[in-house]
Design a protein around this motif. Structure first.
Motif, short mmCIF file in Angstrom:
data_model
loop_
_atom_site.label_atom_id
_atom_site.label_comp_id
_atom_site.label_asym_id
_atom_site.label_seq_id
_atom_site.Cartn_x
_atom_site.Cartn_y
_atom_site.Cartn_z
N UNK A 95 0.86 -1.19 0.00
CA UNK A 95 0.00 0.00 0.00
C UNK A 95 0.89 1.23 0.00
N UNK A 96 0.86 1.98 -1.10
CA UNK A 96 1.73 3.13 -1.28
C UNK A 96 1.10 4.39 -0.67
N UNK A 97 1.92 5.36 -0.29
CA UNK A 97 1.36 6.59 0.29
C UNK A 97 0.61 7.39 -0.76
N UNK A 98 -0.40 8.16 -0.34
CA UNK A 98 -1.15 8.99 -1.29
C UNK A 98 -0.22 9.89 -2.09
N UNK A 99 -0.53 10.03 -3.38
CA UNK A 99 0.24 10.91 -4.24
C UNK A 99 1.22 10.20 -5.16
N UNK A 100 1.61 8.97 -4.81
CA UNK A 100 2.55 8.22 -5.65
C UNK A 100 1.81 7.69 -6.88
N UNK A 101 2.39 7.93 -8.05
CA UNK A 101 1.76 7.50 -9.30
C UNK A 101 1.74 5.97 -9.37
N UNK A 102 0.62 5.36 -9.76
CA UNK A 102 0.51 3.89 -9.74
C UNK A 102 1.44 3.19 -10.73
N UNK A 103 1.88 3.90 -11.76
CA UNK A 103 2.74 3.25 -12.75
C UNK A 103 4.19 3.15 -12.29
N UNK A 104 4.58 3.94 -11.28
CA UNK A 104 5.99 4.09 -10.94
C UNK A 104 6.63 2.77 -10.53
N UNK A 147 0.47 19.65 -3.67
CA UNK A 147 1.16 20.27 -2.53
C UNK A 147 0.19 21.04 -1.64
N UNK A 148 -0.97 21.45 -2.18
CA UNK A 148 -1.98 22.10 -1.36
C UNK A 148 -2.65 21.11 -0.41
N UNK A 149 -2.54 19.82 -0.72
CA UNK A 149 -3.04 18.76 0.16
C UNK A 149 -1.90 18.10 0.94
N UNK A 150 -0.69 18.64 0.81
CA UNK A 150 0.52 18.05 1.41
C UNK A 150 0.75 16.63 0.93
N UNK A 151 0.46 16.39 -0.35
CA UNK A 151 0.64 15.07 -0.95
C UNK A 151 1.67 15.09 -2.08
N UNK A 152 2.44 16.16 -2.23
CA UNK A 152 3.43 16.23 -3.30
C UNK A 152 4.54 15.22 -3.03
N UNK A 153 5.13 14.72 -4.10
CA UNK A 153 6.18 13.69 -3.98
C UNK A 153 7.53 14.17 -4.47
N UNK A 154 7.57 15.29 -5.17
CA UNK A 154 8.83 15.92 -5.59
C UNK A 154 8.68 17.42 -5.42
N UNK A 155 9.78 18.16 -5.22
CA UNK A 155 9.69 19.62 -5.17
C UNK A 155 9.08 20.15 -6.47
N UNK A 156 8.13 21.05 -6.33
CA UNK A 156 7.50 21.61 -7.51
C UNK A 156 6.52 20.67 -8.18
N UNK A 157 6.01 19.68 -7.46
CA UNK A 157 5.03 18.74 -8.00
C UNK A 157 3.77 19.51 -8.41
N UNK A 158 3.51 19.56 -9.71
CA UNK A 158 2.41 20.36 -10.22
C UNK A 158 1.20 19.54 -10.63
N UNK A 159 1.17 18.28 -10.25
CA UNK A 159 0.01 17.46 -10.57
C UNK A 159 -1.19 17.89 -9.71
N UNK A 160 -2.37 17.82 -10.30
CA UNK A 160 -3.57 18.18 -9.57
C UNK A 160 -4.20 16.96 -8.94
#
Length: 373
Positions: A95-104, A147-160
């Motif tokens: 079970x991966x933490x929220x925000x991690x892309x499933x394909x990674x 990052x507004x949900x504190x779920x970013x995984x890299x600096x500058x994570x711009x995914x919505x």
């Protein structure tokens, strides 16, 4: 040995925890790894490993570089190797933490297994997405950044939020639905319908009022990383039939003529009517030799110049899969057709094509997948 791994992704830590707690009841009995964010910058993730007999290991994962996703998937691979050495389990659930892309993680397994020692065989068996049904229709259109949900995984994570949720569903073999008992019949119907438009192949499994899945589908051999629906960007190798439901419609658009980026930009700025989600590849006249990846969710879009067309199995093409409420197939087709080069423009030289106005010139230099893989 050969270890089969099922991966679980979602946006809600609460329901990820619930599914993890249920994993011990699964048959065959797996070993389970649960990642939790700690809020500690130097050790941002905790990993708890357990099986039916109880806790096996608890470890704090120290930050070795600035990509939390990379950190987690690399730790997962090595941890599974150590667990496989013990010879106690045939199946694992991670079970991966929220925000991690499933394909990674699946992509890492595919690469590492090519070069790994023959004594260690690891296969991804099933990809599972956990969705909060009560919030789903709002979250899928949510343009807030991770990052507004504190779920970013890299600096500058711009995914919505909507982008990540859509990818989790599209990549999944199984979608677990939490809180569905709280929905009206209309809301439940709309939720099921949209998920099936996004991923017709996914099995939908309801979770009970306590957040436990009716069944956790593992050891089914469902996963196939090379399936065309998992291509990124999507190509016409995956072309589901147009489908119209009570709440949502899906369609595909394919053309073998280059697109004028200025006209496409104008169309996007005006808004493609009723398009909630779109993804695919584009053939811009201004970059005639390179594939352009495209995806949009709600009001946010992403594009980037990718491989030369001669390396793309479909060859040069425009292809989009579009999903939305009340999507008018003919109106959408006509609007997209108007972005293509005219017959007169087709007679221009390549040099002339490359000089056409291109509002996306800067955006095309950006990386395609903003979570580094």
């Amino acid at each position: 040995m050969a270890l089969r791994v099922s991966t679980i992704h979602g946006l809600s830590s609460t329901y990820l925890e619930s599914v993890h707690a249920s994993s011990g009841d699964t048959s065959p009995s797996p070993v389970s790894m649960m990642y939790r964010r700690t809020g500690n910058p130097s050790a941002p993730v905790e990993c708890v490993t357990s099986d039916g007999a109880g806790l096996y290991e608890r470890a704090m994962i120290e930050m070795k570089h600035d990509c939390l996703s990379c950190l987690v998937r690399e730790h997962t691979y090595e941890a599974l190797r150590r667990l496989d050495d013990r010879g106690l389990w045939n199946d694992a659930i991670v079970t991966f933490p929220p925000g991690v892309d499933p394909s990674a993680f699946a992509q890492l397994v595919a690469v590492f297994q090519e070069d790994d020692a023959p004594g260690f065989t690891l296969t991804v068996d099933t990809s599972i997405a956990v969705v909060d049904s009560l919030l789903f229709l709002a979250q899928i259109a949510d343009s807030q950044l991770l990052h507004e949900w504190s779920l970013d995984v890299v600096p500058g994570d711009e995914r919505s939020v909507g982008e990540v949720l859509a990818r989790q569903i599209e990549f999944a073999d199984v979608v677990l639905l939490a809180n569905e008992h709280r929905l009206s019949d209309v809301q439940s119907s709309a939720t099921h319908e949209l998920i099936q438009h996004l991923n017709p192949a996914a099995a939908l499994v309801r979770m009970d009022e306590y957040g436990r899945p009716a069944r956790l589908c593992i050891a089914r051999g469902l996963f196939d990383l090379d399936h065309p629906r998992r291509a990124n960007p999507l190509t016409s190798k995956h072309r589901p039939c147009a489908s119209t439901g009570t709440h949502f419609t899906s369609m595909t658009w394919t053309r073998d003529r280059p697109m004028h980026p200025q006209r496409f930009s104008e169309l996007i700025n005006d808004g493609l009517p009723n398009v909630l989600r779109s993804r695919g590849q584009l053939w811009f006249a201004t970059t005639p030799t390179n594939q352009v990846g495209w995806e949009s969710v709600g009001q946010r879009c992403t594009l980037a110049a990718l491989d030369p067309w001669h390396l793309v199995s479909t060859g040069a093409e425009n292809f989009l899969l579009l999903v939305g409420p009340g999507l008018d197939l003919q109106q959408t087709t006509d609007a997209l057709d108007r972005t293509l080069l005219t017959h007169d423009e087709m007679s221009f030289s390549l040099d002339a094509w490359e000089k056409l106005p291109n509002p996306f010139e800067e955006a095309l230099r950006a990386p395609w997948n903003k979570e580094i893989t």
